[in-house]
Design an enzyme around this catalytic site. Structure first.
Site: not given
Ligand code: BG6
Length: 274
Positions: A146, A77, A189, A247, A51
């Site tokens: 991302h 990922r 978002d 992103e 994360r």
């Molecule tokens: C973003 C999306 O790219 O990633 C969101 O637009 C999403 O909708 C976020 O909540 C995090 O995604 P994840 O799968 O890592 O929890």
């Protein structure tokens, strides 16, 4: 609990930490101050994405164009990449279909491919994802780098470079047009139809972070805000205040389509404005 061994690169004032798991750049600090954000609650376990840092989204974004693909954000990922090259200011990782044949979701992408991720600290952090079609038939793929950026306080931060750009608001489910700089003041978002340079102006840390895309088509901006962050097991309750995702992405009808033998590269450069 850390179950992966980090790789660390120190180059001048820059320190970058990355993992073979996901070819994932997890941290970048300059003079000890984070530029790229990583959650203190992130898990470092197989089957889970880190994360923070720069997760690789491929070959679909979210749950895909029709919203029916799993896992979210695709295969790479959470995959184990191989380090192919390492030098004083960078790394290259590679992966292919054979190495991801057991990844959840691979059945929805039954093509032979090779991918490479190159990371280099130059004036900033440069990250380039290249995918080659090694199959006998064409295939299409979405992609996103991302990037989670560290900010002093998102409530005082503004994001410029998106004025006048059309976007899809995933929270509201509506199409909108950005007016002026983006002030993130609630769960955000958004998928912007632009890959022009974006700047994150941060008065608390007294700095501006620039994000510059190569071969992108869209920019996604995400902050989960208070309620959603509280529900996320891998983000501390207050950590949403110190991050924003900007992103670089290639999505929807702008996705890459590769003929056999063809390759495509999408890259992002994150830099601190001097
Ligand atoms: C973003 C999306 O790219 O990633 C969101 O637009 C999403 O909708 C976020 O909540 C995090 O995604 P994840 O799968 O890592 O929890």
């Amino acid at each position: 609990m850390t179950t992966f061994t980090p790789r660390t690169l120190e180059h001048g004032a820059d320190r970058v930490t990355a993992y073979d798991h996901g070819a994932h750049v997890a941290e970048w600090t300059r003079d000890g101050v984070p530029v790229v954000w990583v959650s203190k609650e992130s898990r470092y376990e197989f089957g889970t994405a880190i994360r923070g840092g720069v997760p690789l989204v491929w070959p679909w974004f979210g749950n895909g164009p029709e919203g029916d693909l799993e896992p979210a954000h695709g295969l790479l990922r959470t995959a184990s990449w191989s380090l192919a090259k390492e030098w004083e200011s960078g790394w290259v990782w590679t992966i292919d279909q054979e190495a991801t044949k057991s990844q959840p979701g691979i059945e929805t992408f039954p093509y032979r491919y090779e991918a490479q991720l190159e990371v280099e600290v130059r004036d900033g952090l440069n990250i380039a994802l290249t995918v080659r079609n090694t199959d006998d038939v064409p295939f299409s793929h979405e992609a996103a780098l991302h990037t989670y950026l560290h900010v002093g306080d998102i409530r005082n931060t503004s994001v410029s470079g998106l004025d006048g750009v059309h976007y899809f608001d995933k929270v509201l489910g509506t199409n909108q047009t950005q007016q002026g700089p983006l002030l993130v003041s609630q769960e955000t978002d958004r998928i912007y139809q632009s890959a022009a340079d974006v700047s994150v102006v941060d008065p608390d840390l007294g700095r501006t972070i620039n994000v510059s895309a190569t071969e992108g088509s869209h920019t996604v901006v995400w902050n989960p805000w208070e309620t959603k962050a509280r529900d996320m097991k891998d983000m501390g309750d207050d950590e949403w205040t110190q991050m924003v995702c900007i992103e670089t992405a290639r999505l929807g009808d702008k996705k890459f389509t590769l003929s056999p033998g063809q390759s495509a590269t999408m890259a992002t450069t994150i830099s601190l404005q001097r």
